[in-house]
Write a protein that holds these residues in place. Structure first.
Motif, PDB file in Angstrom:
ATOM      1  N   MET A  68      37.639 -98.795  93.297  1.00 36.76           N
ATOM      2  CA  MET A  68      37.347 -97.595  92.514  1.00 36.76           C
ATOM      3  C   MET A  68      38.623 -96.988  91.962  1.00 36.76           C
ATOM      4  O   MET A  68      38.663 -96.521  90.820  1.00 36.76           O
ATOM      5  N   THR A  69      39.697 -97.016  92.754  1.00 39.21           N
ATOM      6  CA  THR A  69      40.992 -96.544  92.274  1.00 39.21           C
ATOM      7  C   THR A  69      41.446 -97.366  91.075  1.00 39.21           C
ATOM      8  O   THR A  69      41.920 -96.815  90.063  1.00 39.21           O
ATOM      9  N   ALA A  70      41.288 -98.690  91.162  1.00 40.48           N
ATOM     10  CA  ALA A  70      41.650 -99.562  90.046  1.00 40.48           C
ATOM     11  C   ALA A  70      40.803 -99.263  88.824  1.00 40.48           C
ATOM     12  O   ALA A  70      41.304 -99.282  87.686  1.00 40.48           O
ATOM     13  N   GLU A  71      39.516 -98.980  89.022  1.00 41.97           N
ATOM     14  CA  GLU A  71      38.654 -98.670  87.881  1.00 41.97           C
ATOM     15  C   GLU A  71      39.141 -97.440  87.134  1.00 41.97           C
ATOM     16  O   GLU A  71      39.188 -97.435  85.895  1.00 41.97           O
ATOM     17  N   VAL A  72      39.506 -96.389  87.874  1.00 45.44           N
ATOM     18  CA  VAL A  72      40.001 -95.177  87.220  1.00 45.44           C
ATOM     19  C   VAL A  72      41.299 -95.489  86.460  1.00 45.44           C
ATOM     20  O   VAL A  72      41.493 -95.047  85.320  1.00 45.44           O
ATOM     21  N   LEU A  73      42.181 -96.262  87.093  1.00 43.10           N
ATOM     22  CA  LEU A  73      43.422 -96.651  86.423  1.00 43.10           C
ATOM     23  C   LEU A  73      43.128 -97.458  85.156  1.00 43.10           C
ATOM     24  O   LEU A  73      43.691 -97.183  84.086  1.00 43.10           O
ATOM     25  N   SER A 127      47.228-104.801  98.590  1.00 41.99           N
ATOM     26  CA  SER A 127      46.376-103.657  98.954  1.00 41.99           C
ATOM     27  C   SER A 127      47.221-102.484  99.431  1.00 41.99           C
ATOM     28  O   SER A 127      46.954-101.861 100.463  1.00 41.99           O
ATOM     29  N   GLY A 128      48.232-102.134  98.635  1.00 41.16           N
ATOM     30  CA  GLY A 128      49.185-101.116  99.034  1.00 41.16           C
ATOM     31  C   GLY A 128      48.635 -99.699  99.003  1.00 41.16           C
ATOM     32  O   GLY A 128      48.236 -99.190  97.958  1.00 41.16           O
ATOM     33  N   ASN A 129      48.649 -99.061 100.174  1.00 41.28           N
ATOM     34  CA  ASN A 129      48.218 -97.659 100.232  1.00 41.28           C
ATOM     35  C   ASN A 129      49.202 -96.744  99.513  1.00 41.28           C
ATOM     36  O   ASN A 129      48.797 -95.751  98.897  1.00 41.28           O
ATOM     37  N   ASP A 130      50.484 -97.081  99.585  1.00 45.29           N
ATOM     38  CA  ASP A 130      51.472 -96.270  98.876  1.00 45.29           C
ATOM     39  C   ASP A 130      51.270 -96.367  97.371  1.00 45.29           C
ATOM     40  O   ASP A 130      51.332 -95.363  96.652  1.00 45.29           O
ATOM     41  N   ALA A 131      50.972 -97.568  96.859  1.00 50.00           N
ATOM     42  CA  ALA A 131      50.714 -97.724  95.425  1.00 50.00           C
ATOM     43  C   ALA A 131      49.509 -96.899  95.001  1.00 50.00           C
ATOM     44  O   ALA A 131      49.513 -96.265  93.927  1.00 50.00           O
ATOM     45  N   ALA A 132      48.464 -96.882  95.819  1.00 47.32           N
ATOM     46  CA  ALA A 132      47.259 -96.116  95.490  1.00 47.32           C
ATOM     47  C   ALA A 132      47.568 -94.628  95.368  1.00 47.32           C
ATOM     48  O   ALA A 132      47.114 -93.952  94.432  1.00 47.32           O
ATOM     49  N   ILE A 133      48.360 -94.102  96.309  1.00 49.23           N
ATOM     50  CA  ILE A 133      48.661 -92.671  96.298  1.00 49.23           C
ATOM     51  C   ILE A 133      49.584 -92.319  95.131  1.00 49.23           C
ATOM     52  O   ILE A 133      49.404 -91.298  94.461  1.00 49.23           O
ATOM     53  N   VAL A 134      50.578 -93.175  94.849  1.00 47.21           N
ATOM     54  CA  VAL A 134      51.473 -92.919  93.719  1.00 47.21           C
ATOM     55  C   VAL A 134      50.687 -92.904  92.415  1.00 47.21           C
ATOM     56  O   VAL A 134      50.895 -92.038  91.552  1.00 47.21           O
ATOM     57  N   LEU A 135      49.769 -93.851  92.249  1.00 47.46           N
ATOM     58  CA  LEU A 135      48.937 -93.869  91.046  1.00 47.46           C
ATOM     59  C   LEU A 135      48.070 -92.624  90.956  1.00 47.46           C
ATOM     60  O   LEU A 135      47.918 -92.032  89.883  1.00 47.46           O
ATOM     61  N   ALA A 136      47.485 -92.220  92.079  1.00 48.39           N
ATOM     62  CA  ALA A 136      46.640 -91.024  92.087  1.00 48.39           C
ATOM     63  C   ALA A 136      47.430 -89.794  91.665  1.00 48.39           C
ATOM     64  O   ALA A 136      46.975 -88.991  90.838  1.00 48.39           O
ATOM     65  N   GLU A 137      48.629 -89.631  92.229  1.00 47.68           N
ATOM     66  CA  GLU A 137      49.455 -88.466  91.892  1.00 47.68           C
ATOM     67  C   GLU A 137      49.947 -88.544  90.448  1.00 47.68           C
ATOM     68  O   GLU A 137      50.011 -87.523  89.754  1.00 47.68           O
ATOM     69  N   GLY A 138      50.278 -89.741  89.992  1.00 47.92           N
ATOM     70  CA  GLY A 138      50.771 -89.874  88.628  1.00 47.92           C
ATOM     71  C   GLY A 138      49.704 -89.598  87.587  1.00 47.92           C
ATOM     72  O   GLY A 138      49.986 -89.052  86.515  1.00 47.92           O
ATOM     73  N   ILE A 139      48.461 -89.959  87.890  1.00 46.57           N
ATOM     74  CA  ILE A 139      47.367 -89.764  86.933  1.00 46.57           C
ATOM     75  C   ILE A 139      46.799 -88.353  86.987  1.00 46.57           C
ATOM     76  O   ILE A 139      46.545 -87.732  85.952  1.00 46.57           O
ATOM     77  N   PHE A 187      28.404 -97.032 104.653  1.00 47.33           N
ATOM     78  CA  PHE A 187      29.498 -97.360 105.564  1.00 47.33           C
ATOM     79  C   PHE A 187      30.826 -96.917 104.959  1.00 47.33           C
ATOM     80  O   PHE A 187      30.903 -96.579 103.777  1.00 47.33           O
ATOM     81  N   GLU A 188      31.873 -96.913 105.784  1.00 49.77           N
ATOM     82  CA  GLU A 188      33.202 -96.543 105.318  1.00 49.77           C
ATOM     83  C   GLU A 188      33.806 -97.702 104.522  1.00 49.77           C
ATOM     84  O   GLU A 188      33.902 -98.811 105.034  1.00 49.77           O
ATOM     85  N   PRO A 189      34.244 -97.465 103.302  1.00 54.50           N
ATOM     86  CA  PRO A 189      34.737 -98.573 102.480  1.00 54.50           C
ATOM     87  C   PRO A 189      36.123 -99.065 102.842  1.00 54.50           C
ATOM     88  O   PRO A 189      36.498-100.177 102.486  1.00 54.50           O
ATOM     89  N   ALA A 190      36.926 -98.239 103.530  1.00 54.66           N
ATOM     90  CA  ALA A 190      38.312 -98.622 103.847  1.00 54.66           C
ATOM     91  C   ALA A 190      39.029 -99.017 102.555  1.00 54.66           C
ATOM     92  O   ALA A 190      38.867 -98.356 101.535  1.00 54.66           O
ATOM     93  N   SER A 191      39.763-100.125 102.565  1.00 53.48           N
ATOM     94  CA  SER A 191      40.554-100.496 101.393  1.00 53.48           C
ATOM     95  C   SER A 191      39.716-100.943 100.206  1.00 53.48           C
ATOM     96  O   SER A 191      40.247-101.080  99.096  1.00 53.48           O
ATOM     97  N   LEU A 192      38.412-101.173 100.409  1.00 51.08           N
ATOM     98  CA  LEU A 192      37.550-101.453  99.267  1.00 51.08           C
ATOM     99  C   LEU A 192      37.504-100.267  98.311  1.00 51.08           C
ATOM    100  O   LEU A 192      37.129-100.413  97.144  1.00 51.08           O
ATOM    101  N   THR A 193      37.907 -99.105  98.809  1.00 56.01           N
ATOM    102  CA  THR A 193      38.047 -97.917  97.956  1.00 56.01           C
ATOM    103  C   THR A 193      38.962 -98.215  96.771  1.00 56.01           C
ATOM    104  O   THR A 193      38.796 -97.649  95.683  1.00 56.01           O
ATOM    105  N   LYS A 194      39.923 -99.098  96.970  1.00 58.51           N
ATOM    106  CA  LYS A 194      40.903 -99.371  95.914  1.00 58.51           C
ATOM    107  C   LYS A 194      40.282-100.013  94.679  1.00 58.51           C
ATOM    108  O   LYS A 194      40.893-100.000  93.606  1.00 58.51           O
TER     109      LYS A 194
END
Length: 396
Positions: free
Chosen positions: A67-72, A127-139, A58-65
């Motif tokens: 995984m984003t947190a794990e990478v961070l 559950s900020g989408n902007d925070a997720a994208i900023v972290l992705a670009e910064g890393i 299924f589509e994880p939606a914000s549960l994706t974050k």
């Protein structure tokens, strides 16, 4: 004919079906839900207490974050990123995930610089989408490059059915996961980054004079909940990953496919409450205890014992009539020579049709290579019985 032929065949047949019952009859799960996807996992024993649709994609939606947190968290633990480091808020991050997007956001200002520690809180609490994208670009430079890192980490962790294409969980083709993968990811985050995981329990976050409560509804329900996230897409419905601790026992609950947020919250609470109050620890086998035997090919012995390398504990319903089934699984016969302590099988414990738990099994003794006569006999025997195994496999 070898006088032990019938005994050897009796051992072989369970190997064909990869199952040997050792603990009693099957018993159905006693929790019911209308949700299409749910899983409840006891972290300490690794026991799956309940599951339905756990391997359905299924589509994880914000549960994706998560995984984003794990990478961070991984980047911080490896020293490549510092919590005090500043990341820049690009126009893309602001427009795609910030205030203009009308999605969940920490409300980062365009072209501002924000400390990683604040972005981490903005990612998790509101559950900020902007925070997720900023972290992705910064890393990683770009969100696309970051998604490649997400999938590498997912592979390393052992997620078998997940694919990530962005850091935020905003709808995207091919972004998929399962309840089982999310439970595995949740356990990994808790056990690998215990100090960083605490951010998931923070009740609120303020940025740009905007105060937001943590979006995890379980945190306010007095059930020992201390983390994780919610998600929603029209296709997948309302989803949640939650963790709760009571009397030292930690459970992970994953629910998905609810029609409303209220349904999601109620089912998650019921599932956790049932798991925390309805089970007790049972010791099935002690370390070193012989659990069964495996057939040996070409050895000085015809079988080798299989033992538990460590105590095998599972959670079972407190109901005195609740029964479990266990089965030994291995790919046999095992070719000699075999060293003592070789990992050649596993024990699977089931409640009804649900595989609750599995543990590795080791050989209890060494088996040397047999005589030329023994090896020749075993070769003929294996050739003669291979047709039986293949025919049986076609039937099952």
């Amino acid at each position: 004919m070898d006088r032990n032929w019938l005994r050897r065949l009796a051992i072989l047949l369970p190997v064909i079906v990869t199952a040997m019952a050792v603990c009693g009859p099957l018993k159905a799960q006693s929790f019911e839900t209308d949700l299409p996807r749910a899983l409840l996992l006891d972290v300490q024993t690794g026991t799956v207490l309940f599951e339905t649709g756990a391997d359905e994609s299924f589509e994880p939606a914000s549960l994706t974050k998560i995984m984003t947190a794990e990478v961070l968290f991984h980047e911080i633990s490896e020293g490549r990123v510092s919590p005090d480091q500043q990341f820049h808020v690009s126009e893309y991050a602001w427009r795609t995930g910030g205030a203009p997007s009308r999605s969940t956001a920490m409300f980062a200002s365009v072209n501002s610089d924000i400390a990683v520690s604040d972005l981490m809180r903005g990612l998790v609490v509101p559950s900020g989408n902007d925070a997720a994208i900023v972290l992705a670009e910064g890393i990683a430079g770009t969100e696309t490059a970051f998604s490649l890192a997400m999938n590498r980490r997912a592979h390393d962790i052992g997620l078998k059915a997940s694919n990530f294409v962005n850091a935020s969980g905003l709808e995207a083709a091919d972004q998929r996961t399962t309840a089982r993968d999310l439970a595995r990811l949740a356990v990994h985050v808790i056990e690998t980054y215990p100090d960083l995981y605490k951010v998931f329990a923070e009740p609120e976050f303020m940025w740009n004079k905007i105060r937001q409560r943590n979006r995890n509804p379980l945190l306010t329900l007095n059930i020992g909940a201390d983390g994780f996230l919610t998600g929603y897409t029209e296709a997948a419905g309302f989803s949640l990953v939650g963790s709760a601790v009571l009397d030292g026992r930690r459970l992970i609950a994953v629910v998905s496919g609810a029609k409303t947020a209220r349904d999601r919250d109620q089912e998650a609470r019921k599932l956790l409450d049932w798991g925390l109050r309805s089970f007790e620890v049972r010791r099935l086998f002690s370390a070193g205890e012989v659990i069964g035997e495996a057939l040996v090919f070409g050895g000085d012995k015809q079988v080798v014992t299989l033992v538990a390398p460590a105590d095998i504990d599972v959670l079972a319903l407190r109901n005195p009539d609740a029964r479990l089934t266990a089965r030994i699984v291995y790919d046999g016969p095992i070719a000699a020579p075999i060293a003592k302590g070789a990992a050649i099988g596993r024990l699977e414990v089931l409640s009804g049709s649900t595989r609750m738990f599995e543990a590795p099994l080791e050989t209890g003794e060494a088996v040397e290579q047999g005589s030329l006569h023994r090896r020749a006999f075993d070769a003929v025997y294996e050739w003669a019985t291979s047709a039986v195994r293949q025919a049986f496999e076609r039937l099952i």
